[in-house]
Design a protein around this motif. Structure first.
Motif, PDB file in Angstrom:
ATOM      1  N   ASN A   2       0.826  -1.202   0.000  1.00 37.93           N
ATOM      2  CA  ASN A   2       0.000   0.000   0.000  1.00 37.93           C
ATOM      3  C   ASN A   2       0.863   1.256   0.000  1.00 37.93           C
ATOM      4  OD1 ASN A   2       0.891   0.260   2.627  1.00 37.93           O
ATOM      5  ND2 ASN A   2      -0.980  -0.539   3.532  1.00 37.93           N
ATOM      6  N   LEU A   3       0.209   2.385  -0.053  1.00 37.56           N
ATOM      7  CA  LEU A   3       0.895   3.668  -0.198  1.00 37.56           C
ATOM      8  C   LEU A   3       1.808   3.976   0.980  1.00 37.56           C
ATOM      9  CD1 LEU A   3       1.212   6.153  -1.974  1.00 37.56           C
ATOM     10  CD2 LEU A   3      -0.671   7.193  -0.717  1.00 37.56           C
ATOM     11  N   ASN A   4       1.366   3.660   2.205  1.00 34.40           N
ATOM     12  CA  ASN A   4       2.204   3.941   3.378  1.00 34.40           C
ATOM     13  C   ASN A   4       3.494   3.122   3.353  1.00 34.40           C
ATOM     14  OD1 ASN A   4       0.431   5.799   4.459  1.00 34.40           O
ATOM     15  ND2 ASN A   4      -0.700   4.265   5.626  1.00 34.40           N
ATOM     16  N   ASN A   5       3.389   1.847   2.977  1.00 34.42           N
ATOM     17  CA  ASN A   5       4.593   1.023   2.885  1.00 34.42           C
ATOM     18  C   ASN A   5       5.528   1.529   1.797  1.00 34.42           C
ATOM     19  OD1 ASN A   5       3.800  -0.614   4.952  1.00 34.42           O
ATOM     20  ND2 ASN A   5       2.968  -2.214   3.630  1.00 34.42           N
ATOM     21  N   THR A   6       4.963   1.975   0.681  1.00 31.51           N
ATOM     22  CA  THR A   6       5.785   2.501  -0.409  1.00 31.51           C
ATOM     23  C   THR A   6       6.509   3.771   0.021  1.00 31.51           C
ATOM     24  OG1 THR A   6       4.217   1.612  -2.001  1.00 31.51           O
ATOM     25  CG2 THR A   6       5.756   3.252  -2.811  1.00 31.51           C
ATOM     26  N   PHE A  66      10.591  -2.358   0.516  1.00 31.18           N
ATOM     27  CA  PHE A  66      10.259  -2.803  -0.835  1.00 31.18           C
ATOM     28  C   PHE A  66       9.928  -4.292  -0.859  1.00 31.18           C
ATOM     29  CE2 PHE A  66      13.016   0.931  -1.856  1.00 31.18           C
ATOM     30  CZ  PHE A  66      12.003   1.719  -2.369  1.00 31.18           C
ATOM     31  N   ASN A  67       8.900  -4.652  -0.119  1.00 33.67           N
ATOM     32  CA  ASN A  67       8.420  -6.047  -0.029  1.00 33.67           C
ATOM     33  C   ASN A  67       9.520  -7.005   0.398  1.00 33.67           C
ATOM     34  OD1 ASN A  67       5.750  -5.578  -0.610  1.00 33.67           O
ATOM     35  ND2 ASN A  67       6.026  -5.855  -2.805  1.00 33.67           N
ATOM     36  N   ALA A  68      10.311  -6.606   1.349  1.00 29.26           N
ATOM     37  CA  ALA A  68      11.386  -7.402   1.949  1.00 29.26           C
ATOM     38  C   ALA A  68      12.491  -7.749   0.967  1.00 29.26           C
ATOM     39  CB  ALA A  68      10.827  -8.665   2.604  1.00 29.26           C
ATOM     40  N   SER A  69      12.613  -7.008  -0.128  1.00 37.21           N
ATOM     41  CA  SER A  69      13.736  -7.262  -1.032  1.00 37.21           C
ATOM     42  C   SER A  69      15.009  -6.564  -0.542  1.00 37.21           C
ATOM     43  CB  SER A  69      13.406  -6.826  -2.452  1.00 37.21           C
ATOM     44  OG  SER A  69      13.185  -5.445  -2.505  1.00 37.21           O
ATOM     45  N   LEU A  70      14.869  -5.582   0.313  1.00 45.22           N
ATOM     46  CA  LEU A  70      16.007  -4.904   0.929  1.00 45.22           C
ATOM     47  C   LEU A  70      15.823  -4.899   2.440  1.00 45.22           C
ATOM     48  CD1 LEU A  70      16.303  -1.798  -1.407  1.00 45.22           C
ATOM     49  CD2 LEU A  70      17.841  -3.733  -1.357  1.00 45.22           C
ATOM     50  N   ILE A  71      16.924  -4.965   3.141  1.00 37.93           N
ATOM     51  CA  ILE A  71      16.881  -4.910   4.605  1.00 37.93           C
ATOM     52  C   ILE A  71      17.684  -3.704   5.072  1.00 37.93           C
ATOM     53  CG2 ILE A  71      18.855  -6.452   4.868  1.00 37.93           C
ATOM     54  CD1 ILE A  71      17.470  -7.542   7.399  1.00 37.93           C
ATOM     55  N   LYS A  72      17.173  -3.072   6.105  1.00 38.28           N
ATOM     56  CA  LYS A  72      17.861  -1.912   6.685  1.00 38.28           C
ATOM     57  C   LYS A  72      18.023  -2.209   8.166  1.00 38.28           C
ATOM     58  CE  LYS A  72      17.577   3.042   6.778  1.00 38.28           C
ATOM     59  NZ  LYS A  72      18.241   3.663   5.679  1.00 38.28           N
ATOM     60  N   SER A  73      19.268  -2.342   8.591  1.00 38.56           N
ATOM     61  CA  SER A  73      19.553  -2.615   9.994  1.00 38.56           C
ATOM     62  C   SER A  73      20.821  -1.865  10.389  1.00 38.56           C
ATOM     63  CB  SER A  73      19.722  -4.119  10.224  1.00 38.56           C
ATOM     64  OG  SER A  73      20.873  -4.585   9.553  1.00 38.56           O
ATOM     65  N   ASN A  74      21.192  -2.004  11.651  1.00 36.57           N
ATOM     66  CA  ASN A  74      22.405  -1.305  12.082  1.00 36.57           C
ATOM     67  C   ASN A  74      23.654  -1.890  11.422  1.00 36.57           C
ATOM     68  OD1 ASN A  74      22.281  -3.692  13.481  1.00 36.57           O
ATOM     69  ND2 ASN A  74      22.527  -2.773  15.504  1.00 36.57           N
TER      70      ASN A  74
END
Length: 191
Positions: A2-6, A66-74
């Protein structure tokens, strides 16, 4: 999605988006003779702003975008910061060589920014396809950089050899990824 996730995904991917836009701007600025002297400064400023965007977006918890195609962590942000620092050191060191060989151009800095974006995508990849796209973006930029010295025969030969080797390596990587997909029935790295 949805728009918020995007919007959340775009806001967390903002340093890479900014670098992509600035790589295009640097490429266009490098066309004009009167603006060519600003290309180096624009590249350094772009990398510093992207570094600051990464530092401001630093988070303690893991986030899939992006639908779990990228991960952002420390951990990913730590390695991205290392990439930014190495990129800035590389730009500063290469300045004298480019001046001596008369290779200062917008293409050089733009291709380096694309290689940096590829490295940042490789670091954040949580999907085999995203990982492959990051590897390809980085390698395409690098063998274009190898062939940048158009007056040198050695440079052209090295670029062709790297290109052929890259095609073989890409085929092997995709072959291995297809086996991983066949075994796990998933493209996600963490599965």
């Amino acid at each position: 999605m949805n728009l918020n996730n995007t919007l959340m995904s775009i806001s967390n991917f903002l340093p890479e988006i900014f670098l992509f836009i600035m790589a295009m701007v640097i490429l266009l600025v490098g066309i004009f003779k009167s603006l060519k002297r600003y290309v180096f400064n624009l590249t350094v400023i772009s990398a510093l702003i992207a570094l600051l965007l990464s530092l401001f977006a630093y988070r303690d918890d893991s986030l899939f975008i992006f639908n779990a195609s990228l991960i952002k962590s420390n951990v990913t942000e730590f390695f991205k910061i290392i990439c930014y620092v190495v990129f800035l050191i590389q730009i500063l060191i290469s300045q004298k060589y480019l001046r001596d060989k008369k290779l200062i151009s917008g293409e050089f800095y733009s291709l380096l920014l694309f290689a940096l974006i590829g490295c940042l995508i490789i670091i954040s990849a949580n999907n085999l396809i995203t990982l492959f796209l990051g590897i390809e973006l980085s390698s395409l930029s690098l063998y274009s950089l190898i062939a940048l010295n158009r007056t040198s025969l050695i440079s052209g030969e090295a670029a062709i050899k790297y290109f052929v080797l890259s095609i073989i390596a890409s085929a092997l990587i995709l072959f291995g990824f297809s086996y991983l997909y066949g075994i796990t029935n998933s493209l996600m790295i963490n599965d």
